[in-house]
Design a protein around this motif. Structure first.
Motif, PDB file in Angstrom:
ATOM      1  N   GLY A 183       0.791  -1.227   0.000  1.00 19.16           N
ATOM      2  CA  GLY A 183       0.000   0.000   0.000  1.00 19.16           C
ATOM      3  C   GLY A 183       0.820   1.272   0.000  1.00 19.16           C
ATOM      4  N   HIS A 184       2.105   1.194   0.341  1.00 15.94           N
ATOM      5  CA  HIS A 184       2.962   2.383   0.361  1.00 15.94           C
ATOM      6  C   HIS A 184       3.682   2.610  -0.971  1.00 15.94           C
ATOM      7  N   LEU A 185       3.562   1.676  -1.918  1.00 15.12           N
ATOM      8  CA  LEU A 185       4.268   1.812  -3.190  1.00 15.12           C
ATOM      9  C   LEU A 185       3.507   2.738  -4.125  1.00 15.12           C
ATOM     10  N   PRO A 186       4.200   3.334  -5.111  1.00 14.50           N
ATOM     11  CA  PRO A 186       3.487   4.084  -6.153  1.00 14.50           C
ATOM     12  C   PRO A 186       2.570   3.171  -6.960  1.00 14.50           C
ATOM     13  N   VAL A 187       1.746   3.794  -7.787  1.00  9.10           N
ATOM     14  CA  VAL A 187       0.745   3.028  -8.522  1.00  9.10           C
ATOM     15  C   VAL A 187       1.404   2.037  -9.477  1.00  9.10           C
ATOM     16  N   ASP A 188       2.424   2.483 -10.233  1.00 11.15           N
ATOM     17  CA  ASP A 188       3.093   1.579 -11.174  1.00 11.15           C
ATOM     18  C   ASP A 188       3.770   0.421 -10.445  1.00 11.15           C
ATOM     19  N   ALA A 189       4.419   0.736  -9.328  1.00  8.56           N
ATOM     20  CA  ALA A 189       5.079  -0.326  -8.558  1.00  8.56           C
ATOM     21  C   ALA A 189       4.061  -1.268  -7.932  1.00  8.56           C
ATOM     22  N   ARG A 190       2.891  -0.745  -7.563  1.00  8.45           N
ATOM     23  CA  ARG A 190       1.848  -1.614  -7.015  1.00  8.45           C
ATOM     24  C   ARG A 190       1.346  -2.594  -8.066  1.00  8.45           C
ATOM     25  N   ARG A 191       1.176  -2.117  -9.292  1.00  7.12           N
ATOM     26  CA  ARG A 191       0.752  -3.024 -10.363  1.00  7.12           C
ATOM     27  C   ARG A 191       1.776  -4.122 -10.591  1.00  7.12           C
ATOM     28  N   GLU A 192       3.044  -3.766 -10.625  1.00  2.16           N
ATOM     29  CA  GLU A 192       4.082  -4.772 -10.835  1.00  2.16           C
ATOM     30  C   GLU A 192       4.152  -5.749  -9.663  1.00  2.16           C
ATOM     31  N   ARG A 193       3.992  -5.229  -8.447  1.00  2.00           N
ATOM     32  CA  ARG A 193       4.073  -6.091  -7.269  1.00  2.00           C
ATOM     33  C   ARG A 193       2.906  -7.076  -7.225  1.00  2.00           C
ATOM     34  N   VAL A 194       1.721  -6.596  -7.564  1.00  2.00           N
ATOM     35  CA  VAL A 194       0.554  -7.474  -7.580  1.00  2.00           C
ATOM     36  C   VAL A 194       0.725  -8.566  -8.622  1.00  2.00           C
ATOM     37  N   ALA A 195       1.216  -8.215  -9.810  1.00  2.00           N
ATOM     38  CA  ALA A 195       1.445  -9.217 -10.848  1.00  2.00           C
ATOM     39  C   ALA A 195       2.500 -10.232 -10.418  1.00  2.00           C
ATOM     40  N   ALA A 196       3.540  -9.783  -9.716  1.00  2.00           N
ATOM     41  CA  ALA A 196       4.581 -10.709  -9.260  1.00  2.00           C
ATOM     42  C   ALA A 196       4.048 -11.658  -8.189  1.00  2.00           C
ATOM     43  N   LEU A 197       3.220 -11.143  -7.282  1.00  5.81           N
ATOM     44  CA  LEU A 197       2.647 -12.013  -6.252  1.00  5.81           C
ATOM     45  C   LEU A 197       1.715 -13.050  -6.855  1.00  5.81           C
ATOM     46  N   ALA A 198       0.897 -12.633  -7.815  1.00  3.90           N
ATOM     47  CA  ALA A 198      -0.005 -13.587  -8.461  1.00  3.90           C
ATOM     48  C   ALA A 198       0.747 -14.601  -9.311  1.00  3.90           C
ATOM     49  N   ALA A 199       1.910 -14.224  -9.841  1.00  4.22           N
ATOM     50  CA  ALA A 199       2.683 -15.156 -10.658  1.00  4.22           C
ATOM     51  C   ALA A 199       3.224 -16.321  -9.844  1.00  4.22           C
ATOM     52  N   ASP A 200       3.406 -16.131  -8.530  1.00  2.61           N
ATOM     53  CA  ASP A 200       3.856 -17.234  -7.670  1.00  2.61           C
ATOM     54  C   ASP A 200       2.758 -18.242  -7.387  1.00  2.61           C
ATOM     55  N   GLY A 201       1.525 -17.946  -7.767  1.00  2.47           N
ATOM     56  CA  GLY A 201       0.402 -18.829  -7.484  1.00  2.47           C
ATOM     57  C   GLY A 201      -0.612 -18.124  -6.600  1.00  2.47           C
ATOM     58  N   LEU A 202      -1.885 -18.391  -6.876  1.00  2.25           N
ATOM     59  CA  LEU A 202      -2.917 -17.722  -6.091  1.00  2.25           C
ATOM     60  C   LEU A 202      -2.937 -18.197  -4.640  1.00  2.25           C
ATOM     61  N   GLY A 203      -2.421 -19.365  -4.359  1.00  2.00           N
ATOM     62  CA  GLY A 203      -2.381 -19.856  -2.999  1.00  2.00           C
ATOM     63  C   GLY A 203      -1.123 -19.504  -2.241  1.00  2.00           C
ATOM     64  N   ALA A 204      -0.178 -18.796  -2.868  1.00  2.11           N
ATOM     65  CA  ALA A 204       1.082 -18.472  -2.201  1.00  2.11           C
ATOM     66  C   ALA A 204       0.986 -17.202  -1.372  1.00  2.11           C
ATOM     67  N   HIS A 205       0.335 -16.171  -1.886  1.00  4.90           N
ATOM     68  CA  HIS A 205       0.210 -14.887  -1.176  1.00  4.90           C
ATOM     69  C   HIS A 205      -1.261 -14.470  -1.161  1.00  4.90           C
ATOM     70  N   THR A 206      -2.135 -15.383  -0.758  1.00  3.97           N
ATOM     71  CA  THR A 206      -3.569 -15.139  -0.894  1.00  3.97           C
ATOM     72  C   THR A 206      -4.032 -13.980  -0.032  1.00  3.97           C
ATOM     73  N   ALA A 207      -3.535 -13.880   1.190  1.00  3.15           N
ATOM     74  CA  ALA A 207      -3.993 -12.817   2.090  1.00  3.15           C
ATOM     75  C   ALA A 207      -3.619 -11.440   1.558  1.00  3.15           C
ATOM     76  N   SER A 208      -2.439 -11.282   0.998  1.00  2.00           N
ATOM     77  CA  SER A 208      -2.032  -9.997   0.450  1.00  2.00           C
ATOM     78  C   SER A 208      -2.869  -9.628  -0.772  1.00  2.00           C
TER      79      SER A 208
END
Length: 377
Positions: A254-279
């Protein structure tokens, strides 16, 4: 004549307060059942074992004037020839404390799962050791000073000892079961990163340090780290770490800029939906930027081949489907208004005056003669 159609009554769904009352009653019944079953089937066994343990420990230290030949009894042979028959009754045993802590864990703390099991195990061991020490001291006092001293210690000091042991076991169980502040979100250096962004500052999102607290906590050695490092196999340790990561909310997103948030969300989802589900669920719940939510929905939709392992993954997929549908049916932008042409001034056209025509003749209508009142002739 049309026949009347009987419509079956719609069953009323229980209200939230009723469901909560039923859940509380079920927990009370579960605790009562555990207490009755545990005391009925484990009281005698615990009495026999505790009497045997006391005699075994005294024999280990070279005290041979005690015997455990009779079950639930400790025979004390004093030097003056007096024989004391100390009976380990159900109230002297630790069975009441053990079944009470078990019932409390099953009815109140069961949501913590393996943490609750670990807390119950540690508390049970502590209560057994404390009660064993109490029985040892009572036996030694009876061996040295006789029957009166044994009864005095057992009735007064032993009662307070048992109360303190039960309370200490309960506090120890709670300490092991419930998460502490050290288990909050941390970075590699051990500094807490659980300072939620303003858009995520909602109740129930976990631990948060005061904004003015600049002291970084020291991450020392703890029991869990030692168990993971030296006791558990590497595969089991990684599995437990993955389960904890799946339930952890990374507030740094939540503290990252918008572009960095998009990249971070895509990276977390790339590890699998069950890996970082709470985030990912936290982003779907509290994120306010539409582009970040679009990126999350696209990342979830791109991993439809993954199996649904728990209800959180199912919730994430349902959210992504609803978000994509809501974005697809948004009303189209209104068409731009056509320019209105400026009014054109039109010069008046002069028309020739009409020519005078012939004057129309007027024809008088003949009036019929009026007959006279009387003929003079």
């Amino acid at each position: 004549m049309a026949e009347a159609v009987l419509v079956p009554p719609v069953p009323r769904r229980p209200r939230a307060s009723t469901r909560r009352q039923l859940a509380v009653v079920a927990d009370l019944l579960l605790a009562l059942l555990i207490c009755l079953a545990g005391f009925g089937y484990g009281a005698y066994w615990m009495q026999v074992q505790e009497a045997t343990w006391v005699v075994w420990v005294l024999h280990l230290f070279g005290v041979d004037s005690v015997s455990g030949v009779l079950p639930t009894r400790i025979l004390i042979f004093r030097e003056d020839g007096e024989l004391l028959n100390a009976v380990v009754t159900a109230s002297c045993s630790s069975i009441l404390s053990v079944v009470g802590l078990t019932a409390l864990t099953a009815s109140v703390l069961r949501s913590r799962r393996w943490h609750a099991v670990a807390g119950l195990a540690v508390a049970t061991v502590a209560v057994l050791i404390a009660n064993h020490v109490r029985l040892l001291l009572s036996t030694v006092i009876g061996l040295q000073w006789g029957d009166g001293s044994l009864v005095l210690f057992h009735d007064w000091v032993g009662t307070l000892w048992n109360l303190a042991a039960t309370l200490g076991g309960f506090l120890l169980m709670v300490c092991v079961t419930l998460p502490s502040s050290v288990r909050a979100e941390q970075d590699v250096a051990g500094r807490h990163t659980a300072r939620r962004p303003s858009s995520w500052a909602r109740p129930g999102l976990g631990y948060r340090l005061p904004e003015l607290d600049q002291k970084a906590p020291v991450q020392g050695r703890n029991l869990a780290g030692l168990v993971h490092r030296f006791v558990l196999p590497r595969r089991v340790s990684r599995w437990l770490g993955a389960r904890r990561e799946a339930a952890r909310i990374d507030y740094r997103i939540g503290h990252l800029p918008v572009d960095a948030r998009r990249e971070r969300v895509a990276a977390l989802a790339a590890d699998g939906l069950g890996a970082h589900t709470a985030s990912l669920l936290a982003v779907a719940t509290y994120e306010q930027d539409v582009t970040v939510l679009d990126a999350l929905a696209d990342a979830v939709a791109a991993r439809q081949w993954e199996p649904v392992t728990n209800e959180r993954v199912s919730s994430l997929r349902l959210w992504a489907r609803g978000w994509k549908l809501s974005r697809a049916v948004q009303p189209a932008a209104p068409a731009p208004a056509l320019p209105v042409p400026a009014p054109v001034a039109v010069a008046p056209v002069s028309r020739p005056a009409p020519r005078p025509g012939p004057t129309p003749r007027s024809f008088a209508t003949p009036t019929p003669p009026t007959p006279d009142a009387e003929d003079p002739r």
